[in-house]
Design an enzyme around this catalytic site. Structure first.
Site, PDB file in Angstrom:
ATOM      1  N   GLU A  36      34.387  32.495  37.813  1.00  0.00           N
ATOM      2  CA  GLU A  36      33.161  33.279  38.030  1.00  0.00           C
ATOM      3  C   GLU A  36      32.230  33.307  36.825  1.00  0.00           C
ATOM      4  OE1 GLU A  36      34.416  37.067  39.697  1.00  0.00           O
ATOM      5  OE2 GLU A  36      34.517  36.172  41.677  1.00  0.00           O
ATOM      6  N   GLU A  65      38.786  33.250  47.242  1.00  0.00           N
ATOM      7  CA  GLU A  65      39.368  34.586  47.103  1.00  0.00           C
ATOM      8  C   GLU A  65      38.815  35.497  48.182  1.00  0.00           C
ATOM      9  OE1 GLU A  65      38.629  36.462  43.337  1.00  0.00           O
ATOM     10  OE2 GLU A  65      39.000  34.639  42.204  1.00  0.00           O
TER      11      GLU A  65
HETATM   12  C1  GLA Z   1      36.989  38.072  41.225  1.00  0.00           C
HETATM   13  C2  GLA Z   1      37.830  37.307  40.225  1.00  0.00           C
HETATM   14  C3  GLA Z   1      39.276  37.659  40.261  1.00  0.00           C
HETATM   15  C4  GLA Z   1      39.468  39.115  40.498  1.00  0.00           C
HETATM   16  C5  GLA Z   1      38.769  39.519  41.759  1.00  0.00           C
HETATM   17  C6  GLA Z   1      38.968  40.947  42.154  1.00  0.00           C
HETATM   18  O1  GLA Z   1      36.668  37.391  42.348  1.00  0.00           O
HETATM   19  O2  GLA Z   1      37.663  35.934  40.290  1.00  0.00           O
HETATM   20  O3  GLA Z   1      39.834  37.269  39.036  1.00  0.00           O
HETATM   21  O4  GLA Z   1      38.949  39.828  39.427  1.00  0.00           O
HETATM   22  O5  GLA Z   1      37.397  39.331  41.582  1.00  0.00           O
HETATM   23  O6  GLA Z   1      38.270  41.258  43.324  1.00  0.00           O
END
Ligand code: GLA
Ligand code: ZN
Length: 683
Positions: free
Chosen positions: A150, A312
């Site tokens: 991210e 995710e």
């Molecule tokens: C993001 C991150 C993860 C985690 C999630 C929690 O998407 O990539 O490492 O922190 O959020 O929702």
């Protein structure tokens, strides 16, 4: 297929065994197998373990993790760990730490807390990735690389300032040109020496608006360029790693996890350098299913409809929303199928085992703090795993079939929202989403595309709030309409060039000719103040009401050509009776203009009117709210996804006989879809 080594829907997610002792790993493997998990994303935040000091690297733990998973039939999404540098590095080389928008130098901690232009960061991240690639790029377990995590932190340090100056020299050549493009004569900001150029922070040209509290700026041209520069700088960090990985094995696809409508990064530029797009979907409590579909469609659009990865999602709840609602029973399954329906080839979670400490200890996970399989969440994950496994490679690689598109452009977003006026209530993604929603609800099949994408394959293109018209775009739109395309645009379109300089001679500048209108002025009123769009006689048969609410911005429009018609007029105020919605026949096509922010009801009926008039057939008719229908196509085979996001049984007509891939049952004609249920029909 993302990687034919694993010809199934990828099912698994982030796994952080370094937080646990090895006896727990053993239990994890048992539970993963039980849940039909076939992929684990590992090594996301392990840099400090992999490199305990400047000249020491230790891959023994990672070796063991990868071997253990692979032995047990679980493939690897291998992250590079570069989202958070080790502590020692920040201490020894403080230049790796960023300066924030307040002008404060950050110290070590958290993640994505580095300066993207730091040579030291680039050097050490490159070196780590070199070692990782050397070691694992040809390992049979690795099916995809996951660079960093991210990305998105802008930096305002001295290194960035120097690099920014160089970037500007390359872009504009001379200070004369830069002064012109940044319009520095305004408030006496003329620059006489490259070294006078600063980065835009809260110490100079950025400020919290004294009424709205929102970040605002007094240096539109400069800030816009700084966003571009930061986007490129951060992208360079990604590319630095990408190139190294590719040297060792060009065949393993590489990605980094994106975040949907994330403002700081121009994801269309990023996707050009990603082998597969992946993203993290965390719907808010307030979102409905169309908001979620919108973000999936945006991510799918980044690579022109190629299947993407749902990297995710939470199986139950997040920890970082203000109120961490739990996904109700069956909702995790429903949202997983929604991702597939919208073009994903993977269903992955954050995370596989819930952390014991840290900020995310209350973030949902496949294996909860209870530590066993007897939880609702685990049972749901396991059942979904079984279902997905049965689907095999059936839908993999298929593409969503859409006949309409909505335009989305990051630079346009930046410029529009950096503009002071006409309205503080303007939110670009929300504006685009309202049109996406209207197309979606009319079952037309909607893609989201960038300004560089192919327009010709769509029957209808909607470009909401297309404030910035960059070189070449005017011709592209004209060509599209000339050849018979249907184009809809709105208030605040065609206003500025790529430097946020207004097109003189009348709004909407370069779009004026094809729209056949001149917007003399635009009024902006607080959101609660409404006007109405009164439908004109010729168009009444297509609308259920005589008039519809609108708000925020009200264009005062003159129709300039005799090919232009007014579809709706304002009901009140000094522009009462003047046009607010217009259409122009331009060569073989039609260009529509909506000079305000209309209600949802209006947009839905307006799009219905457009689809009837221009014979754009809906994929399905009479689809009630709550039902999502998309089609994915592969080798001439059509897979129709039917999802019921509501709490009630919904009935729809599916026409001829079709078979449900999930149950094997055959359906025909009118069918009931149960609450939170899913069908994947094959003709
Ligand atoms: C993001 C991150 C993860 C985690 C999630 C929690 O998407 O990539 O490492 O922190 O959020 O929702
Ligand atoms: Zn910096």
């Amino acid at each position: 297929m993302i990687n034919p080594k694993l010809p199934y829907i990828w099912y698994g997610g982030d796994y952080n065994p370094e937080q646990w002792s090895k006896d727990i790993w053993q239990e994890d493997i048992r539970l993963f197998k039980l849940a039909n998990i076939n992929i684990a994303t590992v090594n996301v935040f392990s840099w400090s373990l992999l490199q305990p000091s400047e000249d020491e690297y230790d891959f023994s733990l990672l070796d063991e993790i990868i071997e253990k998973l692979y032995e047990n039939g679980i493939y690897i999404c291998l992250a590079t760990s570069t989202a958070s540098q080790p502590h020692w590095m920040s201490v020894k080389y403080p230049e790796v730490l960023p300066v924030d928008i307040n002008g404060n130098k950050r110290s070590h901690g958290g993640r994505v807390n580095f300066c993207p232009n730091s040579k030291i960061y680039r050097y050490f991240s490159g070196k780590l990735v070199e070692k990782l690639a050397e070691r694992y790029a040809n390992h049979p377990a690795i099916v995809v690389w996951h660079i960093a995590n991210e990305y998105g932190t802008y930096c305002y340090c001295e290194t960035c300032e120097k690099e920014f100056r160089e970037w500007l020299k390359k872009k504009y050549g001379t200070l004369e040109e830069l002064n012109k493009r940044w319009y520095t004569t305004f408030w006496g900001q003329t620059i006489y020496d490259w070294n006078e150029i600063t980065v835009p922070t809260l110490r100079n040209v950025i400020f919290h608006h004294w009424i709205t509290g929102k970040l605002s700026t007094v240096a539109q041209g400069m800030v816009l360029d700084y966003y571009r520069f930061m986007n490129e700088s951060i992208l360079e960090c990604y590319l630095n790693e990408y190139r190294i990985i590719k040297k060792y094995n060009p065949n393993i696809p590489v990605t980094t996890n994106l975040m949907g409508t994330f403002k700081p990064l121009n994801y269309f530029e990023w996707a050009k350098h990603m082998d597969v797009v992946s993203w993290d979907s965390y719907p808010f409590y307030e979102d409905d299913y169309i908001n979620v579909a919108f973000r999936h469609a945006l991510m799918r659009g980044l690579k022109q409809g190629e299947p993407f990865m749902l990297m995710e999602q939470t199986p139950s709840q997040t920890n970082w929303h203000p109120y961490c609602y739990i996904k109700r029973p069956k909702v995790m399954r429903l949202l997983s199928y929604q991702a597939l329906a919208q073009g994903a080839d993977t269903v992955m979670f954050f995370q596989l085992r819930q952390s014991r400490g840290g900020p995310e200890k209350f973030h949902g996970a496949v294996i909860s703090h209870a530590g066993h399989e007897n939880t609702r969440v685990f049972r749901e994950v396991k059942e979904l795993g079984e279902e997905l496994k049965k689907l095999g490679d059936k839908i993999l690689g298929s593409k969503v079939n859409s006949q309409t598109a909505v335009l989305f452009d990051w630079e346009n977003w930046w410029a529009l929202e950096n503009s002071q006026g006409p309205s503080a209530a303007i939110n670009y993604p929300q504006g685009v989403e309202s049109y996406y929603r209207a197309l979606f609800e009319n079952q037309l099949g909607v893609d989201i595309i960038g300004i560089e994408d192919n327009f010709e394959k769509y029957k209808l293109i909607v470009a909401p709030l297309l404030y910035m018209i960059k070189p070449g775009l005017e011709e592209k739109i004209k060509n599209y309409v000339e050849k018979g395309g249907i184009f809809i645009t709105t208030t605040l379109s065609g206003i500025v060039d790529e430097n946020d300089l207004v097109y003189l001679g009348g709004y909407p500048g370069p779009l004026r000719e094809i729209l056949g209108i001149w917007v003399e002025e635009f009024d902006a009123l607080p959101p609660e103040v409404k006007n109405e769009i009164v439908i004109q006689t010729d168009y009444k048969p297509y609308f259920s009401r005589e008039s519809y609410e609108c708000n925020l911005v009200f264009d005062v429009i003159h129709m300039e050509k005799d090919t232009v018609r007014a579809i709706g007029l304002y009901k009140k105020d000094y522009y009462k009776g003047s046009p607010v919605v217009t259409v122009n026949k331009y060569r073989n096509g039609f260009a529509y203009y909506i000079g305000t922010f209309p209600s949802k009801e209006f947009l839905k009926e307006f799009i219905k009117y457009i689809s009837q008039t221009h014979k754009i057939e809906p994929l399905f008719k009479d689809v009630p709210y709550g039902i999502e229908i998309t089609q994915r196509v592969k080798d001439g085979k059509v897979f129709t996804f039917l999802l019921n996001h509501s709490e009630e049984i919904k009935t729809i007509n599916i026409g001829g006989k079709k078979k449900d891939l999930l149950t094997g049952r055959e359906y025909e004609g009118l069918i009931d879809i149960y609450p939170r249920e899913v069908l994947i029909l094959e003709d």
